[in-house]
Write a protein that holds these residues in place. Structure first.
Motif, PDB file in Angstrom:
ATOM      1  N   ALA A 284     -62.688 -93.589 -66.191  1.00 35.18           N
ATOM      2  CA  ALA A 284     -61.266 -93.617 -66.534  1.00 35.18           C
ATOM      3  C   ALA A 284     -60.639 -92.232 -66.468  1.00 35.18           C
ATOM      4  O   ALA A 284     -59.554 -92.062 -65.902  1.00 35.18           O
ATOM      5  N   ILE A 285     -61.300 -91.216 -67.039  1.00 33.97           N
ATOM      6  CA  ILE A 285     -60.692 -89.882 -67.019  1.00 33.97           C
ATOM      7  C   ILE A 285     -60.691 -89.306 -65.606  1.00 33.97           C
ATOM      8  O   ILE A 285     -59.772 -88.579 -65.226  1.00 33.97           O
ATOM      9  N   ASP A 286     -61.695 -89.648 -64.804  1.00 30.46           N
ATOM     10  CA  ASP A 286     -61.730 -89.161 -63.428  1.00 30.46           C
ATOM     11  C   ASP A 286     -60.600 -89.771 -62.607  1.00 30.46           C
ATOM     12  O   ASP A 286     -59.902 -89.071 -61.867  1.00 30.46           O
ATOM     13  N   PHE A 287     -60.389 -91.082 -62.749  1.00 29.65           N
ATOM     14  CA  PHE A 287     -59.306 -91.753 -62.025  1.00 29.65           C
ATOM     15  C   PHE A 287     -57.943 -91.242 -62.481  1.00 29.65           C
ATOM     16  O   PHE A 287     -57.064 -90.967 -61.667  1.00 29.65           O
ATOM     17  N   ALA A 288     -57.767 -91.110 -63.797  1.00 25.22           N
ATOM     18  CA  ALA A 288     -56.481 -90.666 -64.334  1.00 25.22           C
ATOM     19  C   ALA A 288     -56.127 -89.266 -63.847  1.00 25.22           C
ATOM     20  O   ALA A 288     -54.978 -88.988 -63.475  1.00 25.22           O
ATOM     21  N   GLY A 289     -57.104 -88.364 -63.841  1.00 22.94           N
ATOM     22  CA  GLY A 289     -56.836 -87.004 -63.393  1.00 22.94           C
ATOM     23  C   GLY A 289     -56.561 -86.917 -61.913  1.00 22.94           C
ATOM     24  O   GLY A 289     -55.728 -86.119 -61.462  1.00 22.94           O
ATOM     25  N   ALA A 290     -57.244 -87.753 -61.119  1.00 20.15           N
ATOM     26  CA  ALA A 290     -57.102 -87.680 -59.663  1.00 20.15           C
ATOM     27  C   ALA A 290     -55.758 -88.221 -59.185  1.00 20.15           C
ATOM     28  O   ALA A 290     -55.184 -87.675 -58.231  1.00 20.15           O
ATOM     29  N   TYR A 291     -55.248 -89.261 -59.837  1.00 21.00           N
ATOM     30  CA  TYR A 291     -54.054 -89.918 -59.298  1.00 21.00           C
ATOM     31  C   TYR A 291     -52.842 -89.908 -60.241  1.00 21.00           C
ATOM     32  O   TYR A 291     -51.863 -89.220 -59.947  1.00 21.00           O
ATOM     33  N   PRO A 292     -52.858 -90.617 -61.395  1.00 14.28           N
ATOM     34  CA  PRO A 292     -51.649 -90.603 -62.227  1.00 14.28           C
ATOM     35  C   PRO A 292     -51.208 -89.211 -62.664  1.00 14.28           C
ATOM     36  O   PRO A 292     -50.013 -88.878 -62.589  1.00 14.28           O
ATOM     37  N   VAL A 293     -52.144 -88.362 -63.141  1.00 13.89           N
ATOM     38  CA  VAL A 293     -51.764 -87.016 -63.600  1.00 13.89           C
ATOM     39  C   VAL A 293     -51.156 -86.207 -62.464  1.00 13.89           C
ATOM     40  O   VAL A 293     -50.082 -85.605 -62.603  1.00 13.89           O
ATOM     41  N   THR A 294     -51.819 -86.202 -61.313  1.00 12.94           N
ATOM     42  CA  THR A 294     -51.363 -85.370 -60.200  1.00 12.94           C
ATOM     43  C   THR A 294     -50.084 -85.904 -59.581  1.00 12.94           C
ATOM     44  O   THR A 294     -49.172 -85.130 -59.260  1.00 12.94           O
ATOM     45  N   LEU A 295     -49.991 -87.229 -59.413  1.00 18.02           N
ATOM     46  CA  LEU A 295     -48.784 -87.801 -58.813  1.00 18.02           C
ATOM     47  C   LEU A 295     -47.578 -87.697 -59.738  1.00 18.02           C
ATOM     48  O   LEU A 295     -46.464 -87.391 -59.289  1.00 18.02           O
ATOM     49  N   LEU A 296     -47.798 -87.940 -61.034  1.00 18.47           N
ATOM     50  CA  LEU A 296     -46.674 -87.949 -61.974  1.00 18.47           C
ATOM     51  C   LEU A 296     -46.167 -86.545 -62.266  1.00 18.47           C
ATOM     52  O   LEU A 296     -44.987 -86.249 -62.086  1.00 18.47           O
ATOM     53  N   TRP A 297     -47.066 -85.663 -62.727  1.00 16.33           N
ATOM     54  CA  TRP A 297     -46.625 -84.338 -63.157  1.00 16.33           C
ATOM     55  C   TRP A 297     -46.589 -83.323 -62.016  1.00 16.33           C
ATOM     56  O   TRP A 297     -45.865 -82.334 -62.099  1.00 16.33           O
ATOM     57  N   GLN A 315     -36.644 -70.843 -58.212  1.00 16.18           N
ATOM     58  CA  GLN A 315     -36.936 -72.171 -58.742  1.00 16.18           C
ATOM     59  C   GLN A 315     -37.322 -73.135 -57.625  1.00 16.18           C
ATOM     60  O   GLN A 315     -38.243 -73.942 -57.775  1.00 16.18           O
ATOM     61  N   LEU A 316     -36.614 -73.043 -56.488  1.00 18.46           N
ATOM     62  CA  LEU A 316     -36.922 -73.907 -55.352  1.00 18.46           C
ATOM     63  C   LEU A 316     -38.343 -73.665 -54.839  1.00 18.46           C
ATOM     64  O   LEU A 316     -39.091 -74.605 -54.559  1.00 18.46           O
ATOM     65  N   VAL A 317     -38.717 -72.397 -54.719  1.00 14.40           N
ATOM     66  CA  VAL A 317     -40.056 -72.055 -54.237  1.00 14.40           C
ATOM     67  C   VAL A 317     -41.115 -72.592 -55.197  1.00 14.40           C
ATOM     68  O   VAL A 317     -42.126 -73.168 -54.781  1.00 14.40           O
ATOM     69  N   LEU A 318     -40.883 -72.416 -56.506  1.00 16.40           N
ATOM     70  CA  LEU A 318     -41.836 -72.886 -57.507  1.00 16.40           C
ATOM     71  C   LEU A 318     -41.999 -74.399 -57.444  1.00 16.40           C
ATOM     72  O   LEU A 318     -43.130 -74.920 -57.420  1.00 16.40           O
ATOM     73  N   LEU A 319     -40.883 -75.121 -57.415  1.00 18.12           N
ATOM     74  CA  LEU A 319     -40.935 -76.577 -57.434  1.00 18.12           C
ATOM     75  C   LEU A 319     -41.557 -77.135 -56.155  1.00 18.12           C
ATOM     76  O   LEU A 319     -42.372 -78.069 -56.203  1.00 18.12           O
ATOM     77  N   LEU A 320     -41.201 -76.563 -55.015  1.00 18.28           N
ATOM     78  CA  LEU A 320     -41.783 -77.019 -53.756  1.00 18.28           C
ATOM     79  C   LEU A 320     -43.274 -76.704 -53.692  1.00 18.28           C
ATOM     80  O   LEU A 320     -44.063 -77.508 -53.176  1.00 18.28           O
ATOM     81  N   SER A 321     -43.664 -75.554 -54.227  1.00 19.54           N
ATOM     82  CA  SER A 321     -45.090 -75.194 -54.253  1.00 19.54           C
ATOM     83  C   SER A 321     -45.875 -76.182 -55.106  1.00 19.54           C
ATOM     84  O   SER A 321     -46.960 -76.648 -54.722  1.00 19.54           O
ATOM     85  N   LEU A 322     -45.332 -76.510 -56.291  1.00 18.46           N
ATOM     86  CA  LEU A 322     -45.984 -77.492 -57.157  1.00 18.46           C
ATOM     87  C   LEU A 322     -46.156 -78.829 -56.448  1.00 18.46           C
ATOM     88  O   LEU A 322     -47.220 -79.463 -56.510  1.00 18.46           O
ATOM     89  N   PHE A 323     -45.099 -79.250 -55.770  1.00 16.07           N
ATOM     90  CA  PHE A 323     -45.134 -80.551 -55.096  1.00 16.07           C
ATOM     91  C   PHE A 323     -46.189 -80.587 -54.000  1.00 16.07           C
ATOM     92  O   PHE A 323     -47.023 -81.503 -53.952  1.00 16.07           O
ATOM     93  N   PHE A 324     -46.173 -79.607 -53.104  1.00 13.64           N
ATOM     94  CA  PHE A 324     -47.081 -79.642 -51.958  1.00 13.64           C
ATOM     95  C   PHE A 324     -48.543 -79.382 -52.359  1.00 13.64           C
ATOM     96  O   PHE A 324     -49.458 -79.966 -51.782  1.00 13.64           O
ATOM     97  N   VAL A 325     -48.772 -78.501 -53.343  1.00 11.50           N
ATOM     98  CA  VAL A 325     -50.137 -78.296 -53.826  1.00 11.50           C
ATOM     99  C   VAL A 325     -50.675 -79.582 -54.450  1.00 11.50           C
ATOM    100  O   VAL A 325     -51.827 -79.987 -54.210  1.00 11.50           O
ATOM    101  N   SER A 326     -49.846 -80.248 -55.251  1.00 10.19           N
ATOM    102  CA  SER A 326     -50.274 -81.495 -55.893  1.00 10.19           C
ATOM    103  C   SER A 326     -50.508 -82.592 -54.859  1.00 10.19           C
ATOM    104  O   SER A 326     -51.466 -83.366 -54.966  1.00 10.19           O
ATOM    105  N   LEU A 327     -49.639 -82.664 -53.872  1.00 11.35           N
ATOM    106  CA  LEU A 327     -49.813 -83.670 -52.819  1.00 11.35           C
ATOM    107  C   LEU A 327     -51.119 -83.435 -52.058  1.00 11.35           C
ATOM    108  O   LEU A 327     -51.850 -84.389 -51.753  1.00 11.35           O
TER     109      LEU A 327
END
Length: 348
Positions: A284-297, A315-327
């Motif tokens: 459960a913790i492995d699945f939650a960390g891999a998908y819901p945590v990363t996709l949501l936050w 702010q744009l650079v920070l937000l875009l970096s967060l998005f693409f790293v998480s993706l």
């Protein structure tokens, strides 16, 4: 752990700004004299529309319920050891009592109870260190295997995540931006300290026989003596604080609906995970960390923040970096899981 903490801390700053800005916007629209608390579902609808709200709500509920699945799977074993009762009965009774407590109590009272349990967790941690340090074999920390980092990241992200309680923290601190961010920094820094020192002590206490294939907590509990008792108390406090925090987040999330619908949704979300089998903790913790945590936050939250106009270049650079790293992380986790499924299918 440090990288996971840093990533989640940056995401928490984004979440705080989002919730505070949306509360001010909603307050001005309704002409209220006091600022109104806003949930992530409401913020998603205002920023990303109805479809965005559905996606964010689904990810949020999936994260909360998988978190509760992992906690009740572990709680059954811990409290069954403590009381001698069968695990299904322990899980059901615990889920019912904590659900009623969270729903019927004001947020401040539940937070105060959770604070007392956190204090108990800290005391138990000190006892674990006091009893475990003389028995620790510190040379065991010299073993390293950096190939395991990628496989461990989802579980560490799930163990460190706390953004679901941001609306409750914002409500308790009256939506004061600086106070919220200060509280998040102090709380998350203490979490990092406790998790890292506990991991170091655990590695120094658990024997190594060519590879760890068992739950280290279960191994320590089976050794009896003062270390075993302290670890049992530590585990019980850790599980209770996590369940209460998750229940608070679900109450805040479901509170946007009408009273009966809110109670029904809340009851389903907090009670169903108690049916989890006893071996579901790590899965459960492995699945939650891999998908819901990363996709949501990591993905949905930056998109919600980007939907607001007048962002600076930083702010744009920070937000875009967060998005693409998480993706990229989600894609990497998915490829790993597909590889495991492929190997399992070939073996079968």
């Amino acid at each position: 752990m440090l990288l996971s903490w840093a990533m989640l801390f940056v995401q928490a700053q984004v979440a705080t700004d989002l919730l505070v800005d949306e509360s001010k916007s909603k307050t001005s629209e309704t002409s209220n004299t006091s600022e109104t608390e806003v949930s992530f579902a409401v913020a998603a609808e205002r920023r990303l529309g109805t479809k965005g709200k559905v996606v964010v709500s689904g990810l949020f509920l999936l994260l909360m319920m998988t978190t509760l699945v992992s906690q009740y799977a572990e709680a059954g074993a811990l409290f069954s050891t403590l009381t001698g009762w069968p695990q299904p009965c322990v899980r059901a009774l615990l889920a019912l009592l904590l659900a009623i407590l969270t729903w019927n109590s004001p947020t401040t009272r539940t937070a105060a109870i959770n604070g007392c349990l956190t204090l108990g967790f800290v005391v138990a941690s000190l006892v674990v260190f006091g009893t475990g340090l003389p028995l620790a074999q510190w040379h065991r920390l010299a073993r390293t295997d950096w190939h395991s980092c990628a496989r461990s990241l989802p579980s560490i992200l799930q163990l460190f995540v706390y953004l679901e309680v941001t609306p409750s923290i914002a409500s308790i601190l009256q939506l004061k931006r600086r106070r919220i961010k200060r509280a998040i920094f102090v709380g998350s820094a203490l979490l990092l300290l406790l998790e890292s020192t506990w991991s170091a002590l655990g590695l120094a206490l658990v024997p190594f026989h060519g590879g760890l294939r068992e739950d280290p907590v279960a191994l320590l509990l089976g050794q009896n003596g003062p270390v075993s008792s302290a670890v049992l108390a530590l585990g019980c406090f850790a599980v209770l604080t996590t369940i209460l925090g998750t229940n608070l987040a679900l109450r805040s999330f479901c509170g946007d609906a009408k009273p009966r619908a809110a109670l029904a949704s809340y009851s389903f979300c907090v009670l169903t995970p108690a049916l989890a089998p006893k071996g579901a903790f790590f899965a459960a913790i492995d699945f939650a960390g891999a998908y819901p945590v990363t996709l949501l936050w990591g993905c949905a939250l930056p998109l919600m923040a980007l939907a607001q106009q007048n962002k600076s270049r930083r702010q744009l650079v920070l937000l875009l970096s967060l998005f693409f790293v998480s993706l990229a992380m989600v894609i990497s986790f998915a490829l790993q899981d597909l590889g495991l499924l492929s190997r399992a299918a070939r073996w079968a």
